[in-house]
Design a protein around this motif. Structure first.
Motif, mmCIF file in Angstrom:
data_model
loop_
_atom_site.group_PDB
_atom_site.id
_atom_site.type_symbol
_atom_site.label_atom_id
_atom_site.label_comp_id
_atom_site.label_asym_id
_atom_site.label_seq_id
_atom_site.Cartn_x
_atom_site.Cartn_y
_atom_site.Cartn_z
ATOM 1 N N ALA A 282 -5.688 -6.415 13.966
ATOM 2 C CA ALA A 282 -4.504 -5.811 13.278
ATOM 3 C C ALA A 282 -5.024 -4.540 12.308
ATOM 4 O O ALA A 282 -4.186 -3.618 12.389
ATOM 5 C CB ALA A 282 -3.877 -6.928 12.469
ATOM 6 N N ARG B 270 -3.622 -15.137 4.350
ATOM 7 C CA ARG B 270 -4.590 -14.096 4.916
ATOM 8 C C ARG B 270 -5.999 -14.739 5.173
ATOM 9 O O ARG B 270 -6.194 -16.072 4.597
ATOM 10 C CB ARG B 270 -5.170 -13.371 3.520
ATOM 11 C CG ARG B 270 -4.137 -12.329 2.931
ATOM 12 C CD ARG B 270 -4.765 -11.358 1.595
ATOM 13 N NE ARG B 270 -3.817 -10.502 1.053
ATOM 14 C CZ ARG B 270 -3.754 -9.833 0.328
ATOM 15 N NH1 ARG B 270 -5.134 -9.795 -0.406
ATOM 16 N NH2 ARG B 270 -2.875 -8.743 -0.201
ATOM 17 N N PRO B 271 -6.751 -14.379 6.054
ATOM 18 C CA PRO B 271 -7.819 -15.103 6.469
ATOM 19 C C PRO B 271 -8.809 -15.415 5.647
ATOM 20 O O PRO B 271 -9.211 -14.695 4.667
ATOM 21 C CB PRO B 271 -8.182 -14.277 7.803
ATOM 22 C CG PRO B 271 -7.820 -12.797 7.404
ATOM 23 C CD PRO B 271 -6.597 -13.147 6.650
ATOM 24 N N PRO C 285 -0.166 -9.005 9.602
ATOM 25 C CA PRO C 285 -0.906 -8.867 10.891
ATOM 26 C C PRO C 285 -0.523 -9.912 11.816
ATOM 27 O O PRO C 285 -0.404 -9.655 12.945
ATOM 28 C CB PRO C 285 -2.357 -8.866 10.454
ATOM 29 C CG PRO C 285 -2.777 -9.521 9.064
ATOM 30 C CD PRO C 285 -1.629 -9.410 8.256
ATOM 31 N N ARG C 286 -0.116 -11.064 11.271
ATOM 32 C CA ARG C 286 0.189 -12.153 12.103
ATOM 33 C C ARG C 286 1.692 -12.016 12.712
ATOM 34 O O ARG C 286 2.321 -12.944 13.218
ATOM 35 C CB ARG C 286 -0.350 -13.540 11.738
ATOM 36 C CG ARG C 286 -1.605 -13.668 11.396
ATOM 37 C CD ARG C 286 -2.115 -14.823 10.899
ATOM 38 N NE ARG C 286 -1.856 -15.952 11.742
ATOM 39 C CZ ARG C 286 -1.797 -17.162 11.450
ATOM 40 N NH1 ARG C 286 -1.889 -17.367 10.144
ATOM 41 N NH2 ARG C 286 -1.358 -18.039 12.252
ATOM 42 N N HIS C 287 2.350 -11.345 11.833
ATOM 43 C CA HIS C 287 4.017 -11.382 11.920
ATOM 44 C C HIS C 287 4.259 -10.504 13.293
ATOM 45 O O HIS C 287 3.853 -9.371 13.599
ATOM 46 C CB HIS C 287 4.518 -10.510 10.799
ATOM 47 C CG HIS C 287 6.105 -10.881 10.897
ATOM 48 N ND1 HIS C 287 6.965 -10.584 11.769
ATOM 49 C CD2 HIS C 287 6.797 -11.717 9.773
ATOM 50 C CE1 HIS C 287 8.249 -11.107 11.358
ATOM 51 N NE2 HIS C 287 8.206 -11.577 10.196
ATOM 52 N N VAL D 183 2.528 -15.047 4.925
ATOM 53 C CA VAL D 183 1.705 -15.144 5.944
ATOM 54 C C VAL D 183 0.329 -15.217 5.012
ATOM 55 O O VAL D 183 0.030 -14.439 4.345
ATOM 56 C CB VAL D 183 1.773 -13.507 6.556
ATOM 57 C CG1 VAL D 183 0.777 -13.538 7.661
ATOM 58 C CG2 VAL D 183 3.129 -13.456 7.244
ATOM 59 N N ARG E 297 -10.791 -17.423 15.473
ATOM 60 C CA ARG E 297 -9.561 -16.804 16.106
ATOM 61 C C ARG E 297 -8.724 -15.923 15.139
ATOM 62 O O ARG E 297 -8.193 -14.775 15.286
ATOM 63 C CB ARG E 297 -8.620 -17.882 16.905
ATOM 64 C CG ARG E 297 -9.235 -18.302 18.107
ATOM 65 C CD ARG E 297 -8.423 -19.316 18.507
ATOM 66 N NE ARG E 297 -7.913 -20.533 17.761
ATOM 67 C CZ ARG E 297 -6.944 -21.322 18.031
ATOM 68 N NH1 ARG E 297 -6.547 -21.312 19.371
ATOM 69 N NH2 ARG E 297 -6.764 -22.290 17.305
ATOM 70 N N ARG E 298 -8.480 -16.547 13.832
ATOM 71 C CA ARG E 298 -7.693 -15.933 12.874
ATOM 72 C C ARG E 298 -8.459 -14.784 12.191
ATOM 73 O O ARG E 298 -7.752 -13.577 12.014
ATOM 74 C CB ARG E 298 -7.337 -16.726 11.711
ATOM 75 C CG ARG E 298 -6.745 -16.331 10.533
ATOM 76 C CD ARG E 298 -6.295 -17.163 9.595
ATOM 77 N NE ARG E 298 -5.563 -18.361 10.108
ATOM 78 C CZ ARG E 298 -5.180 -19.331 9.235
ATOM 79 N NH1 ARG E 298 -5.648 -19.539 7.997
ATOM 80 N NH2 ARG E 298 -4.264 -20.156 9.939
ATOM 81 N N TRP F 2 3.894 -6.145 15.792
ATOM 82 C CA TRP F 2 3.327 -5.887 16.875
ATOM 83 C C TRP F 2 4.573 -5.265 17.574
ATOM 84 O O TRP F 2 4.200 -4.243 18.490
ATOM 85 C CB TRP F 2 2.651 -6.871 17.499
ATOM 86 C CG TRP F 2 1.384 -7.338 16.959
ATOM 87 C CD1 TRP F 2 1.556 -8.623 16.103
ATOM 88 C CD2 TRP F 2 0.108 -6.835 16.989
ATOM 89 N NE1 TRP F 2 0.130 -8.549 15.686
ATOM 90 C CE2 TRP F 2 -0.592 -7.365 16.083
ATOM 91 C CE3 TRP F 2 -0.475 -5.715 17.600
ATOM 92 C CZ2 TRP F 2 -1.989 -7.250 15.844
ATOM 93 C CZ3 TRP F 2 -1.656 -5.337 17.358
ATOM 94 C CH2 TRP F 2 -2.581 -6.133 16.737
ATOM 95 N N GLY G 122 -7.957 -12.085 14.945
ATOM 96 C CA GLY G 122 -6.763 -11.644 14.891
ATOM 97 C C GLY G 122 -6.767 -10.530 13.916
ATOM 98 O O GLY G 122 -5.847 -9.374 14.033
ATOM 99 N N ALA G 123 -7.163 -10.731 12.696
ATOM 100 C CA ALA G 123 -6.965 -10.104 11.585
ATOM 101 C C ALA G 123 -7.762 -8.626 11.808
ATOM 102 O O ALA G 123 -7.205 -7.405 11.379
ATOM 103 C CB ALA G 123 -7.501 -10.848 10.375
#
Length: 712
Positions: A32, A14-15, A92-94, A12, A24-25, A98, A28-29
């Motif tokens: 998270a 990292r931003p 965080p994007r997995h 994954v 957007r990323r 969530w 999202g980070a």
């Protein structure tokens, strides 16, 4: 076959930082990171409130509302919050981050709602939010059913399966969602009719159907009856997906999936234990299962190499299965005893007598059964003395080195119940002796077998499997067996080397006899025969041609001189005469003066104790020193050379040192240096050739005088 994947922390991205970051990323980070501490905080606060409400709620009210203590329901949420927070921080994007976070919050809210519902029904007039709490417990809580299929389908890469599994996976999620959706809109009396129960009368004071629709029972009731088994069947496809992924996976991906398999095995053992033990511990067992599953998912995604999952899974299967089997057997014995005696005695007397009988008769028998079952499953590893003594007995009964290695392999296989054990031993000349017990699997692990610091072979064991995975827990016994294997391997190697040396000795002896016969027959014999003929000719000519007879005698004399030279050469090849005439020190000094140029300063240093050595040691020392001096003369370009002969302990040490140019690093060892080492090894010694940093060459040979081998 799928390529092995790395942990999600490596997969994954990292931003990025700076102005070039994707908005957007970045959002999202940030979300998270906020959720990573908000989720556990919300779960802990909910659990604290739940505990407080459980404390102030009378037990009678909880019984009237048919509610379990709220903390039992909310505890899984607190335990899941930790793995969820770790995943939200690291991945965080997995999607599973969530899923776990949402599941933790739902458990916590469900527990809080249950405690609030019981507390709200204490007074005559229900407290606020009682209806919402009832709806949360009875309706919204059913959505927890969707967490397990989602986790199974998304683990470990966060995507639904592709190919032929995609449609069944989506269908299974839809099947699982049917029941929670129906429970949101179905009136309570219809749901109760399907379950065959009725709501407690205490709930008549609140609105139990805030979101229900006026649906006809003739339509909804059959749907409910179908939705319950369909929801359970909806887990079958996710389980099949996990099995299919596990079979296709390799490397890191397989290791990740095995964490989920381990969690499933532990959950099954926990739930079985809860079902058979008295006292109704199903709620605590469910809590433990949920927490273990969440933790296993987090470890599998973030740190799959935290421990050896194969060994952990194997140990869990064996020891967990044995423990559950023993508990079931205990309960069966107690139940059978109570059933047989129940008609004759009262309940209290039956329980007491059953306890006495079980203690007196069954407990000793159970210990024996436990030992037998463990030995059948795990082998004889619990009795190290038996294993080592059995190995020693087999080694004594093995007539040849190959049989000894087979004995080692068979003993290790029996001790650890391993389906395959192999022993590989390296012999001189590159040969390899292999002894195997069982069928060799596709993948094996090699444990080195060392003897006095030298690796003499390898012990081969299966890399995977239940019994192979338990070897790490028995390292002391395995180490003892490996030491015995090392001794057997070394004995095997020495026996093979001894046989080879014996064959070489016999061959060398016969070759030497052949050479002597050839030299005597082809050289000395014809020469002496010619001398006899010349003498006979001279005798015939002596009376009538004295001058011719004298010429023939001179030729005969020359032939005798040549024959004498051949005899001296033969004698020198057997043993240098200088050793008998001058001694070892004098012979070496003479050889040095003969081989080296006058410009080379030569010193031969010897102690008084180098005389009186065994003949073999003297010859070897002389030959080694001569070869070293010849190399100095041919290659070293040295200005000085020193030869030292000294007794050290039970050995004669021969050292030849020069100040020449040394031996280049890429130079190939010649016949002379090889023969130097071979001559030392023939007597059980060792020979070395070194080039020190300050220059020159040092040839050193250690020759045992008392016949014992020197260390390496």
């Amino acid at each position: 076959m799928q390529a092995p994947s790395s942990p999600v922390t490596d997969r994954v991205p990292r931003p990025p930082r700076g102005d070039a970051a994707d908005p957007r990323r970045a959002r999202g980070a940030a979300a998270a990171r906020s959720a990573a501490w908000l989720v556990p905080l919300a779960c802990v606060l909910s659990f604290a409130v739940t505990l407080g409400l459980d404390v102030v709620t009378p037990a009678a009210v909880r019984e009237a509302t048919a509610n379990d203590p709220g903390w039992l329901v909310g505890l899984p949420g607190v335990l899941l919050a930790g793995p969820a927070a770790a995943l939200l921080r690291r991945a965080p994007r997995h999607p599973l981050s969530w899923v776990l976070a949402g599941t933790a919050l739902l458990w916590a809210v469900d527990g809080l709602a249950g405690a609030w519902l019981s507390w709200a029904m204490v007074p005559e007039e229900p407290r606020p939010l009682a209806s919402l709490a009832f709806w949360t417990v009875q309706r919204l809580g059913s959505w927890l059913l969707l967490g397990l299929p989602l986790l199974l389908l998304l683990y470990p890469d966060g995507r639904l399966p592709a190919g032929r599994w995609r449609l069944p996976a989506v269908a299974s999620l839809a099947c699982t969602a049917v029941l929670p959706t129906l429970l949101l809109i179905v009136p309570s009396e219809i749901a109760d009719a399907r379950a065959g129960t009725a709501l407690p009368a205490v709930y008549d004071r609140i609105d139990v159907d805030p979101t229900s629709l006026p649906l006809p029972a003739a339509v909804v009731l059959p749907l409910l009856r179908v939705a319950f088994p369909v929801a359970l069947l909806g887990v079958a496809v996710p389980l099949a997906v996990v099995v299919a992924r596990h079979r296709r996976a390799t490397g890191e991906r397989r290791r990740q999936i095995r964490w989920l398999v381990w969690a499933g095995v532990v959950d099954l053992l926990v739930m079985l234990t809860a079902l058979v033990l008295p006292g109704g511990g199903a709620s605590l067992a469910l809590t433990l299962a949920v927490a273990l599953t969440g933790g296993a998912v987090a470890v599998g995604l973030l740190r799959p190499r935290l421990v050896d999952i194969d060994r952990l899974l194997g140990g869990t299967l064996v020891y967990g299965g044995l423990a559950v089997a023993v508990v079931l057997l205990d309960l069966a014995v107690v139940a059978a005893t109570g059933t047989l005696l129940g008609d004759r005695l009262g309940q209290r007397d039956v329980a007491l007598l059953a306890l006495l009988l079980v203690t007196a008769l069954y407990v000793p028998l159970r210990a024996q059964l436990w030992r037998v079952v463990r030995r059948w499953v795990l082998g004889q590893r619990e009795d190290p003395y038996r294993v080592v003594s059995r190995l020693a007995e087999r080694l004594e009964q093995s007539p040849d080195p190959g049989g000894q290695l087979v004995a080692v392999a068979a003993t290790v296989a029996e001790a650890f119940r391993s389906p395959y054990v192999g022993v590989e031993v390296e012999h001189a000349g590159g040969d390899q002796l292999v002894a195997e017990h069982g069928t060799r699997p596709a993948q094996v692990q090699a444990l080195p077998i060392s003897y006095r610091g030298e690796e003499v072979g390898r012990l081969l064991l299966p890399r995977s499997g239940v019994r192979a995975a338990l070897l790490a827990q028995d390292e002391p016994l395995l180490a003892d067996v490996v030491r015995q294997a090392a001794a057997a391997a070394r004995a095997s190697a020495l026996a093979t080397e001894l046989q080879a040396i014996r064959e070489q000795l016999v061959t060398a002896r016969e070759e030497e006899r052949r050479r002597l016969r050839r030299d005597l027959h082809d050289g000395l014999g014809p020469s002496l025969g010619a001398v006899v003929l010349r003498i006979d000719t001279a005798r015939n000519l002596a009376g009538r041609a004295p001058e011719e007879a004298d010429r023939v005698l001179r030729q005969a004399r020359d032939d005798v001189a040549a024959a004498l030279a051949d005899v001296r050469r033969l004698v020198h090849d057997l043993r240098p005469p200088a050793l008998d005439d001058l001694g070892l020190t004098g012979a070496v000094r003479q050889q040095a003066e003969r081989l080296l140029a006058p410009r080379v300063v030569v010193q031969v240093l010897a102690g008084p104790d180098v005389d009186g050595l065994p003949a073999a040691v003297e010859v070897a020392a002389y030959r080694i020193a001569s070869e070293a001096l010849a190399n100095v003369a041919r290659h070293a370009r040295a200005a000085s050379c020193t030869v030292r002969l000294a007794r050290e302990g039970g050995a004669l040490v021969v050292t030849v040192t020069d100040d020449g140019r040394g031996i280049p690093a890429d130079a190939t060892a010649g016949v002379g240096l090889a023969s130097l080492r071979e001559r030392a090894a023939e007597l059980g010694g060792r020979g070395t050739v070194d080039c020190p940093p300050e220059g020159g060459t040092v040839v050193r040979a250690v020759l045992p005088v008392d016949g014992r081998r020197t260390g390496g």
